[in-house]
Design a protein around this motif. Structure first.
Motif, PDB file in Angstrom:
ATOM      1  N   TRP A  16      35.973  53.526  41.214  1.00 45.36           N
ATOM      2  CA  TRP A  16      36.557  52.339  40.581  1.00 45.36           C
ATOM      3  C   TRP A  16      36.190  51.066  41.335  1.00 45.36           C
ATOM      4  N   ALA A  17      36.005  51.172  42.647  1.00 40.23           N
ATOM      5  CA  ALA A  17      35.576  49.990  43.399  1.00 40.23           C
ATOM      6  C   ALA A  17      34.174  49.560  42.978  1.00 40.23           C
ATOM      7  N   LEU A  18      33.291  50.529  42.779  1.00 38.16           N
ATOM      8  CA  LEU A  18      31.932  50.215  42.338  1.00 38.16           C
ATOM      9  C   LEU A  18      31.926  49.681  40.912  1.00 38.16           C
ATOM     10  N   CYS A  19      32.768  50.230  40.052  1.00 41.60           N
ATOM     11  CA  CYS A  19      32.894  49.691  38.688  1.00 41.60           C
ATOM     12  C   CYS A  19      33.437  48.268  38.712  1.00 41.60           C
ATOM     13  N   LEU A  20      34.365  48.009  39.605  1.00 40.03           N
ATOM     14  CA  LEU A  20      34.929  46.662  39.720  1.00 40.03           C
ATOM     15  C   LEU A  20      33.844  45.660  40.091  1.00 40.03           C
ATOM     16  N   LYS A  21      32.978  46.048  41.022  1.00 46.81           N
ATOM     17  CA  LYS A  21      31.853  45.197  41.389  1.00 46.81           C
ATOM     18  C   LYS A  21      30.945  44.971  40.183  1.00 46.81           C
ATOM     19  N   ARG A  27      34.110  40.653  33.319  1.00 46.82           N
ATOM     20  CA  ARG A  27      33.369  40.008  32.235  1.00 46.82           C
ATOM     21  C   ARG A  27      32.446  40.975  31.513  1.00 46.82           C
ATOM     22  N   ARG A  28      32.261  42.184  32.066  1.00 43.65           N
ATOM     23  CA  ARG A  28      31.422  43.201  31.425  1.00 43.65           C
ATOM     24  C   ARG A  28      32.333  44.346  30.990  1.00 43.65           C
ATOM     25  N   LEU A  29      32.249  44.706  29.711  1.00 43.16           N
ATOM     26  CA  LEU A  29      33.202  45.636  29.109  1.00 43.16           C
ATOM     27  C   LEU A  29      33.186  47.024  29.750  1.00 43.16           C
ATOM     28  N   TRP A  30      32.048  47.712  29.747  1.00 42.01           N
ATOM     29  CA  TRP A  30      32.056  49.123  30.134  1.00 42.01           C
ATOM     30  C   TRP A  30      32.359  49.346  31.611  1.00 42.01           C
ATOM     31  N   PRO A  31      31.848  48.525  32.513  1.00 42.65           N
ATOM     32  CA  PRO A  31      32.303  48.697  33.898  1.00 42.65           C
ATOM     33  C   PRO A  31      33.803  48.411  34.053  1.00 42.65           C
ATOM     34  N   SER A  32      34.327  47.495  33.250  1.00 36.56           N
ATOM     35  CA  SER A  32      35.768  47.212  33.291  1.00 36.56           C
ATOM     36  C   SER A  32      36.572  48.404  32.793  1.00 36.56           C
ATOM     37  N   PHE A  35      36.445  51.032  35.439  1.00 32.87           N
ATOM     38  CA  PHE A  35      37.403  50.687  36.490  1.00 32.87           C
ATOM     39  C   PHE A  35      38.807  51.148  36.122  1.00 32.87           C
ATOM     40  N   LEU A  36      39.251  50.816  34.915  1.00 32.22           N
ATOM     41  CA  LEU A  36      40.612  51.164  34.496  1.00 32.22           C
ATOM     42  C   LEU A  36      40.829  52.670  34.461  1.00 32.22           C
ATOM     43  N   VAL A  37      39.867  53.405  33.917  1.00 32.40           N
ATOM     44  CA  VAL A  37      39.995  54.863  33.819  1.00 32.40           C
ATOM     45  C   VAL A  37      39.999  55.490  35.205  1.00 32.40           C
ATOM     46  N   LEU A  38      39.034  55.113  36.044  1.00 34.06           N
ATOM     47  CA  LEU A  38      38.949  55.703  37.380  1.00 34.06           C
ATOM     48  C   LEU A  38      40.136  55.308  38.255  1.00 34.06           C
ATOM     49  N   ALA A  39      40.613  54.072  38.118  1.00 35.90           N
ATOM     50  CA  ALA A  39      41.775  53.647  38.900  1.00 35.90           C
ATOM     51  C   ALA A  39      43.011  54.452  38.506  1.00 35.90           C
ATOM     52  N   ALA A  40      43.175  54.688  37.206  1.00 31.61           N
ATOM     53  CA  ALA A  40      44.325  55.478  36.743  1.00 31.61           C
ATOM     54  C   ALA A  40      44.231  56.920  37.236  1.00 31.61           C
ATOM     55  N   LEU A  41      43.056  57.524  37.122  1.00 35.31           N
ATOM     56  CA  LEU A  41      42.889  58.902  37.582  1.00 35.31           C
ATOM     57  C   LEU A  41      43.065  59.017  39.095  1.00 35.31           C
ATOM     58  N   SER A  42      42.514  58.057  39.813  1.00 34.68           N
ATOM     59  CA  SER A  42      42.621  58.071  41.268  1.00 34.68           C
ATOM     60  C   SER A  42      44.070  57.911  41.720  1.00 34.68           C
ATOM     61  N   SER A  43      44.771  56.977  41.117  1.00 29.84           N
ATOM     62  CA  SER A  43      46.173  56.769  41.464  1.00 29.84           C
ATOM     63  C   SER A  43      47.027  57.967  41.071  1.00 29.84           C
ATOM     64  N   GLY A  44      46.711  58.561  39.924  1.00 28.98           N
ATOM     65  CA  GLY A  44      47.440  59.747  39.493  1.00 28.98           C
ATOM     66  C   GLY A  44      47.241  60.911  40.447  1.00 28.98           C
ATOM     67  N   GLY A  45      46.023  61.088  40.929  1.00 27.83           N
ATOM     68  CA  GLY A  45      45.760  62.144  41.907  1.00 27.83           C
ATOM     69  C   GLY A  45      46.482  61.896  43.215  1.00 27.83           C
ATOM     70  N   LEU A  46      46.502  60.645  43.642  1.00 21.78           N
ATOM     71  CA  LEU A  46      47.255  60.303  44.858  1.00 21.78           C
ATOM     72  C   LEU A  46      48.735  60.598  44.650  1.00 21.78           C
ATOM     73  N   ALA A  47      49.257  60.226  43.501  1.00 22.44           N
ATOM     74  CA  ALA A  47      50.671  60.481  43.210  1.00 22.44           C
ATOM     75  C   ALA A  47      50.979  61.976  43.253  1.00 22.44           C
ATOM     76  N   TYR A  48      50.070  62.775  42.719  1.00 27.38           N
ATOM     77  CA  TYR A  48      50.267  64.224  42.749  1.00 27.38           C
ATOM     78  C   TYR A  48      50.271  64.737  44.185  1.00 27.38           C
ATOM     79  N   ALA A  49      49.324  64.284  44.978  1.00 25.40           N
ATOM     80  CA  ALA A  49      49.247  64.726  46.375  1.00 25.40           C
ATOM     81  C   ALA A  49      50.484  64.300  47.161  1.00 25.40           C
ATOM     82  N   LEU A  50      51.063  63.166  46.796  1.00 21.23           N
ATOM     83  CA  LEU A  50      52.245  62.664  47.518  1.00 21.23           C
ATOM     84  C   LEU A  50      53.486  63.518  47.267  1.00 21.23           C
TER      85      LEU A  50
END
Length: 107
Positions: A16-21, A27-32, A35-50
């Protein structure tokens, strides 16, 4: 199991950091969207691990993996500068991640 689950979101954080860049300030749709999809999945995985891991350890490992992978990709593929100090610093981050894992399992 929580440790395995935590490693995957760490790599997704780098994604998601690379997509954000690549989104150029959203301003670019698909990287945005990426970013949203990967950030949600990443945060969800962290939440599960917690559910079973301490927050300090899990968050440090999650961000450490994400930061390390992002830095390596930046240097290897995006033309960011490489130096001995950067490489040593990345090794220290990885050593810290390993140390946190070992310390958590020893406790």
């Amino acid at each position: 199991m929580a440790w395995i689950v935590l490693v995957v979101p760490g790599f997704l954080e780098a994604g998601w950091a690379l997509c954000l860049k690549a989104s150029d300030g959203f301003r670019r749709l698909w990287p945005s969207v990426g970013f949203l999809v990967l950030a949600a999945l990443s945060s969800g995985g962290l939440a599960y691990a917690l559910r079973t891991l301490p927050v300090g350890t899990a968050y440090a490992v999650w961000t450490g993996i994400g930061a390390s992978v992002t830095a390596v990709v930046g240097m290897a593929l995006l033309g960011e500068g490489t130096s001995a100090l950067k490489l040593v610093s990345l090794v220290l981050i990885v050593a810290g991640i390993i140390g946190l894992h070992v310390a958590e399992n020893a406790a």
